[in-house]
Design a protein around this motif. Structure first.
Motif, PDB file in Angstrom:
ATOM      1  N   ARG A   8       1.987   7.524  -3.164  1.00 40.01           N
ATOM      2  CA  ARG A   8       2.262   6.339  -3.987  1.00 40.01           C
ATOM      3  C   ARG A   8       3.438   6.596  -4.927  1.00 40.01           C
ATOM      4  N   HIS A  21      -2.779  -8.664   3.025  1.00 41.94           N
ATOM      5  CA  HIS A  21      -3.353  -7.608   2.203  1.00 41.94           C
ATOM      6  C   HIS A  21      -4.851  -7.860   2.066  1.00 41.94           C
ATOM      7  N   ASP A  47      -2.832  -2.504   5.304  1.00 42.09           N
ATOM      8  CA  ASP A  47      -2.618  -1.883   3.995  1.00 42.09           C
ATOM      9  C   ASP A  47      -2.049  -0.482   4.190  1.00 42.09           C
ATOM     10  N   TRP A  48      -0.818  -0.290   3.720  1.00 41.73           N
ATOM     11  CA  TRP A  48      -0.193   1.021   3.886  1.00 41.73           C
ATOM     12  C   TRP A  48      -0.960   2.111   3.138  1.00 41.73           C
ATOM     13  N   HIS A  49      -1.570   1.807   2.002  1.00 34.36           N
ATOM     14  CA  HIS A  49      -2.331   2.818   1.263  1.00 34.36           C
ATOM     15  C   HIS A  49      -3.494   3.337   2.094  1.00 34.36           C
ATOM     16  N   TRP A  60      -2.097   5.784   4.582  1.00 35.79           N
ATOM     17  CA  TRP A  60      -1.805   7.069   3.947  1.00 35.79           C
ATOM     18  C   TRP A  60      -3.080   7.895   3.800  1.00 35.79           C
ATOM     19  N   ASP A 111       5.329   1.168   1.081  1.00 33.48           N
ATOM     20  CA  ASP A 111       4.381   0.068   0.917  1.00 33.48           C
ATOM     21  C   ASP A 111       5.175  -1.229   0.853  1.00 33.48           C
ATOM     22  N   TYR A 112       5.333  -1.870   1.992  1.00 33.02           N
ATOM     23  CA  TYR A 112       6.193  -3.047   2.038  1.00 33.02           C
ATOM     24  C   TYR A 112       5.588  -4.265   1.354  1.00 33.02           C
ATOM     25  N   TRP A 113       4.275  -4.281   1.125  1.00 31.00           N
ATOM     26  CA  TRP A 113       3.734  -5.367   0.305  1.00 31.00           C
ATOM     27  C   TRP A 113       4.387  -5.328  -1.077  1.00 31.00           C
ATOM     28  N   ASP A 130       6.825   6.557  -3.020  1.00 32.14           N
ATOM     29  CA  ASP A 130       7.193   5.187  -2.717  1.00 32.14           C
ATOM     30  C   ASP A 130       7.685   4.473  -3.972  1.00 32.14           C
ATOM     31  N   ASP A 148       6.362   4.952   7.710  1.00 32.18           N
ATOM     32  CA  ASP A 148       5.035   4.658   7.198  1.00 32.18           C
ATOM     33  C   ASP A 148       4.845   5.143   5.765  1.00 32.18           C
TER      34      ASP A 148
END
Length: 673
Positions: A223, A448, A407-409, A412, A264-266, A226, A261
């Motif tokens: 996080r 999301h 959700d990219w988180h 991860w 976090d594109y959101w 990013d 990857d």
């Protein structure tokens, strides 16, 4: 509010990256002549030009860029002007070697490629702000300028640095995010293995350790990395907004590629004025057009449903995969127009003229090594005319039938070490569920987990290991309100800190699914199980099984063999006005289709059995009308039913009843009314 469409661009965008610095200036006139022949409306310039613009510290040469922008403007070609901060000059690294990133093993990477940046480095940040300021002051009111292009593909190839500057920056970030060292200890569960910290100053990045490190720390560092890149983007964006008001600012995303990857594109989608994306086909034997559709749908969703722009893709083969096949005749147009169908306001390529030197000299381009007497060039010219014919769709929005949670988180967290099975790949499940929806001819939005889902009759959760309590509550409210939910295994397991939710699995989802999971039971390599279900329909599965205990859910399919034989495998739970389905194993494509067919009935989604496989139909609607895109990826002619008559924009012909779509072709009908 900043502008969100390229200034002065009244048609759909068509063009690509233009790197004239690779060629003698005598070639430029030929370039713009051929651009006009091809119908080019927008080019990206200056992205890798810092060393030319500032050949020595404090010495600047803008003359060549002045002449270039004037030439493009003279020929009616709009400019997406890059800030060249992805590759600082060699002299910069000579003077500031600590701006080069350090990997988790403590090795400092060298200059000589691209993107070798420590994003926490103060000297880099100052130099990036300076060159951005100089560009904005010089070109902010240039008549060719349509769009600012900050940096290039953030996160590729380096997103995280592990140097001492990053360590200090990480500690400041932790203080802002958590507030105190006690809060960090609680979030990371540092009581395990005696990792407790007495002071934030004791914390370092998650560098290489004797064995697995703290997963909460590793997740927070992703996080942080990013957020640090995003800080640098915002700093450049704000300079451009201040000095060049009225010109939108973007950076090129890579939403659906595993190479990116780390972003976090959101979060990034909220910071750019216009969402743009780079997409390259992964030619690994799968149906590449399905991944293309997925990337376009995800990009549109990051844009909040608004029109976006395909800023890069390839005319034919790329050069960075193990094997790089050429695109088949007509495939370039299908690829391009499929992006337009799913919301892009045009199609641009990397790059205009194919390089003779450098790492990407075998990457295809609009103007190939063979020149204008080539198939690629002829198809480029034809595509330019097609893009121009589709100008009426500009500003319309793509209609979606269903949503997939993304959700990219969670990715991860899922991809950290020591999970129940290395064979479980959350991204593979996302691809598989998307492909199953695609094959049912459903257009998909991504969302999301905490977003408003009320407008979707069907929501699919492919594999979201990390899910907040708020997301769980959101899904429960969605189902109670009448929605249909389909959830895949190993979802809702941990909270935002990678801590297992209190109580039985699947913590954040057990109430909405009406069940608990006593134990995961992953399968060994090569093992498979069989499921028995309605009307004797048997399904095959592998990788994962679970000991599921219904708590209100009904069993639809059961395990027929293996450790979990006789136990529920696929369940359905009525809750309020809606229904929640759970799939506790990795189903093959036919199994996913069987489940989604029944969930689709719950969602009252009409089946589209009249459409052949690999013929996609997508709608864009807006003030200018309703546009039906029919894209035939097959080798056979197809017919698509039209709800009303209309005009086919690419041929100018009238269409009614059933629209003929030749093999490998695209048709776009502006429906009457």
């Amino acid at each position: 509010m900043p502008e969100t469409t390229p200034k002065g661009l009244t048609r759909l965008a068509f063009g690509g990256d233009y790197n004239p610095e690779q060629w003698p200036e005598s070639v430029w006139d030929e370039d713009v002549r051929l651009m006009r022949e091809a119908g080019v409306t927008l080019v990206s310039v200056g992205i890798f030009s810092w060393a030319l613009l500032e050949p020595a510290p404090g010495e600047h040469d803008f003359g060549w860029l002045d002449r270039l922008l004037d030439l493009l403007h003279e020929h009616g070609i709009r400019v997406d002007l890059g800030t060249p901060t992805v590759v600082p000059p060699a002299w910069f690294y000579r003077d500031h070697p600590d701006a080069l990133p350090v990997n988790a093993d403590g090795v400092r990477l060298a200059f000589g490629s691209r993107g070798a940046i420590c994003h926490s480095n103060a000297d880099y940040r100052a130099a990036a702000a300076d060159i951005t300021t100089r560009l904005a002051e010089r070109y902010g009111d240039h008549p060719a300028l349509a769009l600012w292009h900050v940096h290039n593909e953030y996160g590729v190839p380096v997103s995280a640095c592990y140097c001492d500057s990053c360590a200090a920056h990480f500690r400041r970030w932790l203080a802002a995010e958590h507030g105190s060292v006690d809060a960090v200890n609680a979030a990371w569960g540092t009581a395990f293995w005696g990792q407790r910290y007495a002071d934030l100053e004791q914390i370092t990045p998650p560098r290489t350790a004797p064995t697995v490190g703290n997963p909460g720390q590793a997740l927070d560092y992703k996080r942080f990395a990013d957020a640090t890149m995003r800080e640098n983007f915002v700093a450049e964006r704000d300079i451009l907004h201040r000095l060049a008001p009225g010109i939108p600012v973007t950076t090129n995303f890579m939403t659906a590629l595993s190479q990116c990857d780390s972003v976090d594109y959101w979060a990034w989608g909220r910071e750019v004025d216009l969402v743009t994306n780079d997409h390259y086909l992964i030619t690994d034997g799968r149906r590449t057009h399905v991944n293309l559709a997925m990337a376009a749908d995800l990009t549109r969703s990051v844009a909040g449903g608004a029109p976006w722009l395909l800023l890069e893709h390839s005319t034919s083969g790329v050069n960075w995969q193990p094997r790089n096949p050429a695109k088949a005749p007509g495939q370039m147009a299908r690829n391009s127009l499929a992006h337009v169908a799913r919301g892009s306001e045009g199609a641009l390529f990397f790059q205009w003229r194919q390089s003779r030197r450098g790492a990407e000299k075998f990457h295809s381009a609009m103007l190939p090594h063979g020149g204008t007497d080539t198939r690629v060039w002829r198809e480029v010219v034809e595509l330019g005319a097609a893009i121009d014919a589709l100008t009426p769709v500009k500003g319309t929005r793509t209609d979606a039938d269903a949503a997939v949670l993304w959700d990219w988180h969670s990715w991860w967290a899922q991809n950290l070490q020591w999970r129940p099975s290395e064979d479980h790949d959350a991204r593979e499940r996302a691809d598989a569920f998307y492909e199953a929806l695609y094959d049912r001819h459903l257009t998909v939005d991504f969302a999301h987990p905490e977003a408003d889902l009320s407008r979707y009759p069907l929501v699919v959760v492919p594999a979201l290991y990390l899910m907040t309590e708020a997301a769980g509550d959101n899904l429960r409210a969605y189902v109670e309100g009448g929605g249909t939910l389909v959830v895949s295994y190993f979802s809702g397991i941990v909270d935002e800190h990678d801590a297992v939710h209190d109580g039985p699995y699947p913590g954040a989802l057990r109430d909405v699914l009406g069940l608990t999971v006593e134990e995961f039971s992953p399968l060994l390599a090569g093992q498979a199980v069989r499921l028995e279900g309605p009307d004797g329909l048997a399904l095959g599965a592998d990788v994962w099984t679970e000991f599921v205990v219904p708590r209100g859910a009904e069993t639809v399919w059961s395990y027929a063999d293996g450790l979990t034989a006789g136990r529920p495998a696929v369940t359905r739970h009525r809750l309020g006005e809606g229904t929640a389905w759970y799939v506790s194993t990795r189903l093959a494509a036919d199994g996913l289709d069987a489940v989604l067919a029944r969930a689709g009935q719950d969602a009252r989604l009409a089946p589209r059995a009249d459409l052949p496989r690999d013929v996609e139909v997508v709608r864009r609607t807006g003030e200018s009308g309703t546009f039906l895109f029919a894209i035939n990826h097959t080798a056979a002619d197809a017919k698509v039913a039209l709800e009303s008559a209309g005009t086919e924009l690419l041929t100018g012909e009238r269409a009614a009843g059933r629209l003929a779509v030749p093999a490998g072709a695209v048709r776009v009908v502006r429906l009457d009314g």
